[in-house]
Structure formats: C-alpha cells, structure tokens
Motif scaffolding. Structure first.
Motif, PDB file in Angstrom:
ATOM      1  N   SER A 260      41.979  28.765  45.990  1.00  0.00           N
ATOM      2  CA  SER A 260      40.989  28.367  47.001  1.00  0.00           C
ATOM      3  C   SER A 260      40.122  29.565  47.353  1.00  0.00           C
ATOM      4  N   TRP A 261      39.001  29.264  47.987  1.00  0.00           N
ATOM      5  CA  TRP A 261      38.139  30.341  48.482  1.00  0.00           C
ATOM      6  C   TRP A 261      38.847  31.122  49.583  1.00  0.00           C
ATOM      7  N   SER A 262      39.697  30.455  50.321  1.00  0.00           N
ATOM      8  CA  SER A 262      40.448  31.144  51.372  1.00  0.00           C
ATOM      9  C   SER A 262      41.378  32.193  50.785  1.00  0.00           C
ATOM     10  N   GLU A 263      42.013  31.877  49.654  1.00  0.00           N
ATOM     11  CA  GLU A 263      42.888  32.842  49.006  1.00  0.00           C
ATOM     12  C   GLU A 263      42.085  34.032  48.478  1.00  0.00           C
ATOM     13  N   LEU A 375      34.719  28.172  40.147  1.00  0.00           N
ATOM     14  CA  LEU A 375      36.071  28.411  40.653  1.00  0.00           C
ATOM     15  C   LEU A 375      36.090  29.694  41.474  1.00  0.00           C
ATOM     16  N   PRO A 376      36.948  29.771  42.477  1.00  0.00           N
ATOM     17  CA  PRO A 376      37.064  31.021  43.252  1.00  0.00           C
ATOM     18  C   PRO A 376      37.530  32.160  42.349  1.00  0.00           C
ATOM     19  N   VAL A 419      27.676  32.717  50.253  1.00  0.00           N
ATOM     20  CA  VAL A 419      28.390  33.993  50.337  1.00  0.00           C
ATOM     21  C   VAL A 419      29.790  33.728  50.878  1.00  0.00           C
ATOM     22  N   LEU A 420      30.683  34.671  50.611  1.00  0.00           N
ATOM     23  CA  LEU A 420      32.067  34.541  51.065  1.00  0.00           C
ATOM     24  C   LEU A 420      32.367  35.622  52.095  1.00  0.00           C
ATOM     25  N   PRO A 421      32.532  35.251  53.391  1.00  0.00           N
ATOM     26  CA  PRO A 421      32.853  36.256  54.421  1.00  0.00           C
ATOM     27  C   PRO A 421      34.267  36.785  54.223  1.00  0.00           C
TER      28      PRO A 421
END
Length: 900
Positions: A260-263, A375-376, A419-421
């Motif tokens: 996941s993006w969270s991971e 994919l992340p 973007v990914l914070p």
C-alpha cells in the motif's frame, strides 16, 4: 522510464560522452553466467520490416533476467545484434555496462562475433575501459556511476554481435523491499524478447502489466517464483515526440513488495525523520531568519524558503544510498549546496526550529499525473518537496526552485500531480497538488500609433503573473538586457516588416505580488503595407495575437494511439490598440473558437480615434486524445485565422486626406429608398395597365400576339430591378463600403445593378413565358392557366436568389476584390440557409403572381375593371411582402454566415 530506475537502452553505446576519468580494470570481472539463468539462443533467421529498422542493425535477441531477494539483486542481460550496413558497424562495435561501484559489481560473461557458423570470442579484459561519464552534469546531477566499455575488433557487415553481463548488488536504502519495472517493447524491432523476474516463493508481491493485455507466465522453481514474458518478432514503435511525458506508450511490467501507499509512506518516514532534526547550527540560522522576518508565521516560512532557494545552490547526488537518503541538514547548510533531498531536509529543519511543522513529500516532476495508477514503489519518484499547513492553507513548496515571489501567498506551488507525504498528519495516501498550482497569466497591451503615411510606433507592455512570472524572471536572469532586447526584436520582426527597437527592454519586478512587467518600444517602417507606396495609395495592416500563436501549434494527423501534449496551463490576454483618424467605419464583432482543450476569443471594437482588437486564450487540458486530433486540428486552424485581424485603408482623395468611411450621407438613404419604391410603384402600374412588350415581340415572332397580354413582363423587369437595387445596397452596407463613393456614384452603381438584373429577368422570364405560350390553344385565344403561368414563372423563382448572388459578387468585385481569392468566400454570397429559403419565398411570389395574373385576365375579359384592379393591388401587396421577407432572410443569413 520511471524515477531513479533510469531504464536500459537497446542501442549499443557508440562513443564516450564527457569526461574520461581513468581505466579501472579491477571494477569489471569476467566469469561464467549465474546458475539460475535460463539460456535463450538468438533467433539467427529473424527478420524485421525495413522501415522499422534504424542504426544499421537488427536486435535478434533482448533477454533480461533478474533474481532478487530482500538483500540481493542480480540483473543478467543478453543481447544479439546483426550488423546490416556501415552505420551498424559503428553502432554495434561496442557495448557498455553501467553500475554504481558503491554497492554494485559488473561481470561480463560473453563477448563474441558470430560469422558464417564461426564463433569469434573477444571476451578479453584488455578490451575493457571504465569511465565516469556523469551524463547529467549539465543538470547539476552527479550519480557516481561507472561505465565499462568493451570494443570489438574486426566487426563486418553481416556479423552477429553477441554479449552478456550481470550487474550484482542492491541499494541498501531499499531496506529489504523488492521493486522492479521492466519495459517490454522498444523503438527498435526485436526478433525475440525474453524477460524473466525471479523472486522467493511465498513472499508477498504485487504485480501489474501496463499498456498490454499479455500476462506473464508464472513458473514455480524450487522455492522461487518466476514471471516470464516471452515473445517473437516484436515490431519497433517510436513514441511520438509530442506525446505527454506522463503517457505510458510502451508495454511494461512492474513488481513491488509494498502492499500500500501507507506502507511506502512509512518507509520514507523512517528515512527522512532522522535527517530533519534541529541542531545548534540550524537553531542559529533560524534566529537570523527571525531577526529579519519578525514573528509573523507566513513571513517566517517565506524567509526560510527564500534562504534555502537562493542561498543554497542546487547540486544533486544520486550516489549509492544518497539516491534515496538526504544529507544531514548541518552538512547541506555548511556546504551551501545540496540536491532536492538535502534542501528539503534543511528547509524542514529550519521550519521546525521556527515553530512551523512541515513534512517531505515524494514527487515525480513529469509523470506525477498518472502516478496513482502505478504500484507503490520508491522507483515511481524522482523528486521531493516540502508540505506545510499554515493558517488554514496547505502549501506545497519546492526548495529547488528559484526566482519565486517573496510573499508566501504569492509563491507558485509546483504542479507535480500526485505526491506522497512522508508524515502521518497528512493522511496515509497520495495527495493531489493540481488545485494548488497558479499557472499565471500573460497580459499584453500593444499600442500602435501611426508615424507618417506607412510607418508606426509600437509600445508594448507585457505583464507576467504566477508561474509565468517565475518563468520570465528565470529566463531574464540568465541573459543581459541587450541579449533580451535582441531576442524580443527578432521575435517581433517576424510579424512587422521594417521593425527596429528604439529602447532597451525594461523590466519592473514586484515580487511581493509575483508580477513582472516588461516594456518594449519599436519603430515599424512598413506597418501599412502598400504595393506602390505612393502618397494616398491603398494599404492594409495586420494586428496579430502573436503571443497566442506560439500556443496554436499544428497537430500531427498521422494514425497513432498516443495523445498529443499541449501547453498547459496557459492563459493569455493580448490587446492591440490602433490609433486612427476620425471617419472610419469599422464594425464591432466577437468570435470564439472552443473545444475540450482550449478556448479562444477575438473581440473587435471601435470608438472614434481608436480601434481595439482583444484576444483571449485559455488552455483547458494538457493533451488532445488521439481520436480527437482531427477536430482539434480544425479548431487550431480556425483559431490561427482568428489570431490576425486585417484592416484596409483605401486610397485617399485628391485633397490628400482620407475619405470619410463612417457612412454615406443621409440623403443617400433617402434617395435609395425613394428610387427603389418608385420603381416598385411603377412596376405595379405597368402590371395593372399592361404594356406592349416590343422586345418580346421582336424575339418571338411566332407568338407576338401574346406580347400584348396584360402580363407583367415590364412589371417583372421593374420588380427585378427593385430586388437588384436592394441587394446591391445590402451588399454595400454589409461590407462597409457605402462611404467609398460619393452619393451620385452610389446611386449610379445601385441603379446599374437594378437595370442589369431587370434585363436578365426580361430574357429569362420572357423566354420562359414564350415557351409556356405553346400551352395556349393554336387559335390564338387568350386562355392562360395557372399551370401555364407557373411554368413560365419557375425560372423567376430560381432567378431571384441568383440575382442576390450575382449582385453580391459584383459588389465585392468592384469594391473588395481581395475577398474573391479567400478560401471561404463563397460562404458569404451563397448564404447557406438563405439560399434555400430564398427559393421558397421566390416560388411563393411566383405562385401569387401567376394566380393574380390569371384572375386579372379573367376580370378584364368579363369587363370587370374594378375587380381586376382590386385583385392586382392585393397581388402586388403579397408580392411586396414576399420580396421584403426575401431581403430580410438574405440579410439574416448574411449575418449568420459572417458570424461563422
């Protein structure tokens, strides 16, 4: 290509770029192929279409195999290339291997020539040279990668050059995660493509195929899982140069161990958190910033951003772990240089010391728009910026940018898409930067004042705001004012003949508002273009929306699947004001061209002494879908035509001054109305009383006994004259030319048009009536019928719209001959719907004429003079009404077509 994964090129390297450092034979080993590799022989008989081949060579085999675990990666590559001609001798005579010596090692397994069944082995350490190329040095990026080159001897046309090598090692910054991205097709045709990815069985992975329906074959291999793509005879497909950067053109495959993006976000947090702490050196710099900026949070944030942008120069490091991990803030501060990671970490530390929370955010400068489709994986990013919430507003700040505003609310935030914070306080997924970007605007005021008879002075004031101000400011900072002036002068000289600069370009920069204004001054010797340039001669000038034209680029219409990139965002306002002497008659107008990608409007207005053309352009999307290119191309052509307004100055009179073009004398209109309706009244009287038609009697001797019918041949001539005069008058009004002749001349032209159309009516209508007379019985009795009259009047029904067309063309030929060569000229006289409606109205008029004629003849034959007069009056009123309706339809259609 994605992020830091630069991708692999299919072209054998043909020459070393800048900077040979030294040979390091010890960096490259020779040895056998890894035991896990599956051998795939080259297809020696493979063929490809000649129009797909380039570089004088054909790739028979491209074989990429990768084995990766949490801590190790081995990437094996195997190529076989057939040399086709002299160009292939140069391009295929060497190959290169790139690797990062900080964590990678390179091993060459095979280097040989295949010629007529012979194998010529050239895997020799002495043939290898190692260089540090730094191909991105001009972009201030250093990656420390080494390039090993092996040069073959005695390569000949027809040879197959074969080589294979392995690059071993994995960047420690990935911390046990696995991520791969492989392209599956290329611009060159390939005889056989074999791609194999081998990962430990039982480990969690996510896979995704891009731009292809082909799925890999999954093979279990004793504790390993292999994903295999195998295909023969792949065509070469060149990605169009004008396709958007974010568009995935070639089929590809990606694999990631991030679920996941969270991971992935947590991976980034673990990397950046230790590198954004506040140190004594950071505290000291923060105190200096506060001493200057005060205590306002917005001013403090702006001062910290400005310091990192302007005081810390950009120099990128992609060496080893530093490709992912930022330098320590203290180190960046003391060196006064850093890459995007180092500058971001420094800015976050300064903001934290100032009591302003912020966080890093991973980004991709070109492909961020579609990043959410991937994919992340860390491979999806090539940049990092700062994310900050302040005063209820969210800011995306790029510390690598320069020449920005000096107030936080005016700073242009980058448009990097998703973007990914790297902080939990901003959510656990991707954020969209699109709505935070101010694309800015270019506003141009161009004032033109006449100098002499043909020359003009130009004063141009251009205002840049938002991102446009940043771009203009950055461009200006790299050039001298003299160079900028020369550049602007060369550009303007493309639109105005004889243009010279009269002053150096001057700039006023309000960085608090992020507004930059440029002032230009020119003298144009040939603003009014004339064939003979004699005093009083006719001339014309063009008022261009030249800034808009730079965005109205043509669209490739060849068959393709890729969209076309368009400049976005873009907003342009261009106003041209031309000083004119009083007495011009210039119509106001407003025209718009619009589709899903852009909107453009041109508005024209005139007040005594000043003519104004205002252009507006706004981009609505950053690309044109492939299936919308034809329609968009037509709109671009229409907008291009609309981006230039031509104004004509007619020849001057004997007195040397310009003729009054504001309109003809009111007496002209009175005279025109009186003459036209007097003609119509005369037509009615002739129709009522009847007249012997001597011309028809001479032309049709066998039927001269019918020439004295009280049928309105002369009346028809006069009615046709009326239509001709009204048509010519309407044409003169529509073209704005009624003021170009004196009143006597105007009346003469209008009367001439009426006489010509009347005579035409005599010959056409008279001939038709004479033919209709054959339907009357042979004894000479006057027995006209409705059907006979209709037959005789049918040519008139067709003739009336033809009259309008003839007179319109005649008017333009006399007064505006340039229009006759325009591509769209026939739209105006034919008048589209007006033509068809004119036929209908004329047919109704003819029917009324026939019915009333029959009724009048019957009434006279029965001695009922009053009844004949009454029927005639009613018939004439109906005819007048239909004629007025015909003229109104003509003028309405003319306006609609001109609007188009």
């Amino acid at each position: 290509m994605k992020g830091w994964l630069a991708g692999l090129t299919l072209f054998a390297w043909a020459g070393i770029q800048a900077g040979v450092v030294h040979a390091q034979e010890s960096e490259v080993a020779f040895g056998p192929e890894p035991g896990w590799v599956v051998d795939v022989p080259p297809p020696m008989e493979a063929r490809a279409a000649e129009d797909e081949l380039s570089g004088g060579m054909h790739y028979l085999l491209v074989d990429w195999q990768t084995q990766e675990t949490a801590n190790e990666r081995e990437s094996w590559s195997h190529y076989a290339v057939k040399v086709l001609d002299r160009a292939g001798l140069e391009n295929a005579s060497s190959f290169t291997v790139e690797f990062d010596p900080r964590y990678q090692a390179a091993t060459i397994h095979t280097a040989r020539l295949l010629r007529d069944g012979q194998v010529i082995d050239q895997a020799d350490q002495g043939r290898v040279s190692v260089f540090q190329r730094e191909s991105d040095m001009e972009r201030h990026l250093l990656d420390g990668r080494l390039t090993a080159q092996l040069i073959f001897d005695d390569v000949r046309v027809g040879d197959v050059v074969e080589w294979s090598y392995t690059v071993s090692g994995k960047n420690p910054a990935l911390r046990g995660h696995i991520g791969l991205w492989r392209q599956l097709e290329w611009s060159q045709p390939v005889g056989r493509r074999h791609v194999r990815v081998r990962v430990p069985a039982g480990q969690s992975f996510n896979t995704q195929a891009l731009v292809t329906d082909q799925q890999p074959v999954v093979v279990d291999e004793d504790g390993w899982q292999a994903f295999v793509w195998d295909a023969d005879n792949l065509p070469g497909r060149m990605k169009p140069d004008d396709a958007p950067a974010w568009y995935q053109f070639y089929p590809a495959f990606e694999l990631s161990s991030f679920n996941s993006w969270s991971e992935l976000q947590q991976w980034g947090i673990d990397i950046y958190s230790p590198r954004t702490e506040v140190t004594p050196a950071i505290e000291a710099q923060a105190r200096e910033i506060r001493a200057v900026a005060g205590d306002d949070p917005s001013a403090l944030a702006m001062a910290a951003l400005h310091f990192v942008q302007e005081e810390i120069r950009y120099l990128g490091f992609q060496m080893g772990e530093s490709g992912y991990i930022p330098a320590e803030p203290d180190e960046t501060l003391s060196r006064r240089y850093g890459d995007c990671k180092g500058k971001t970490a420094l800015l976050i530390s300064l903001l934290q010391a100032l009591g302003l929370p912020s966080a890093p955010a991973l980004a991709h400068t070109e492909e961020g728009k579609t990043l959410n489709r991937n994919l992340p994986s860390p491979l999806m990013f090539n940049h990092v910026i700062v994310l900050m919430d302040l005063g209820g507003q969210r800011y995306f700040l790029d510390p690598t940018l320069t020449d920005q505003a000096t107030r936080l609310d005016a700073v242009v935030q980058p448009a990097y898409g998703w973007v990914l914070p790297l902080a939990r306080g901003y959510g656990d997924g991707l954020l969209d930067t699109t709505d935070h970007h101010d694309g800015g605007m270019i506003s141009i005021l161009e004032r033109v004042s006449q100098q002499g008879e043909f020359g003009a002075d130009l004063v141009i004031e251009t205002t840049y705001t938002g991102a446009e101000a940043d771009r203009a400011r950055g461009s200006m900072s790299t050039k001298s004012l003299r160079a900028v002036t020369d550049q602007y002068t060369d550009f303007m000289g493309k639109y105005y003949e004889g243009l010279v600069s009269t002053e150096t370009v001057r700039f006023e920069d309000d960085r608090d508002r992020n507004e930059l204004v440029a002032y230009e001054s020119y003298s144009v010797s040939d603003f009014w273009l004339s064939e003979d340039r004699t005093p009083g001669s006719a001339a014309d000038a063009a008022l261009y929306g030249w800034q808009l034209r730079s965005t109205l680029t043509a669209v490739d219409t060849a068959p393709r699947t890729a969209p076309v990139a368009r400049e976005y965002p873009a907003r342009i306002q261009h106003v041209v004001e031309l000083d004119l002497a009083d007495g011009w008659a210039l119509p106001e107008e407003s025209n718009t061209v619009e589709d899903a990608q852009f909107s453009m409007t041109r508005a024209v207005s005139y007040v005594p002494g000043r003519f104004r053309v205002e252009y507006h352009y706004q981009a609505l999307d950053d690309h044109v879908p492939a299936d919308a290119r034809d329609e968009h191309g037509r709109h671009i052509d229409d907008a291009w035509d609309l981006s230039a307004y031509h104004i004509e100055r007619y020849a001057q009179g004997a007195g040397g001054g310009e003729e009054d073009t504001a309109g003809a004398s009111p007496w002209f209109w009175v005279g025109s109305v009186v003459v036209a309706f007097a003609t119509l009244l005369l037509a009615w009287l002739v129709r009522l009383l009847g007249v012997r038609h001597w011309l028809l009697e001479l032309m049709f001797q066998p039927y001269r006994q019918y020439a004295s019918l009280p049928v309105p041949y002369a009346a028809g001539m006069l009615v046709a004259m009326f239509v001709g005069m009204v048509s010519m008058t309407a044409n003169l009004i529509e073209t704005g030319l009624e003021g170009q002749l004196p009143m006597v001349g105007l009346l003469a032209v209008i009367l001439l048009a009426g006489v010509l159309t009347g005579l035409l009516n005599i010959f056409i209508g008279g001939t038709a009536w004479a033919l209709a007379a054959r339907l009357v019985d042979g004894k000479g009795k006057i027995l006209p019928t409705v059907w006979a009259c209709a037959w005789g009047q049918l040519p008139n029904a067709l003739f009336m719209p033809m009259t309008l067309l003839t007179v319109a063309v005649l008017g333009d030929a006399l007064f505006n001959p340039d229009l006759l060569v325009a591509d769209t000229y026939l739209l105006k006289p034919i008048l589209m719907a007006g033509w068809g409606m004119g036929l209908i109205v004329s047919a109704v008029w003819s029917l009324i004429n026939c019915i009333s004629t029959v009724a009048v003849v019957q009434q006279i034959s029965r001695g009922r003079s009053f009844g004949a007069m009454l029927i005639s009056v009613c018939g004439m009123l109906a005819i007048v009404f239909s004629l007025v309706l015909l003229v109104l339809i003509f003028m309405l259609a003319m306006g609609l077509v001109d609007g188009l």
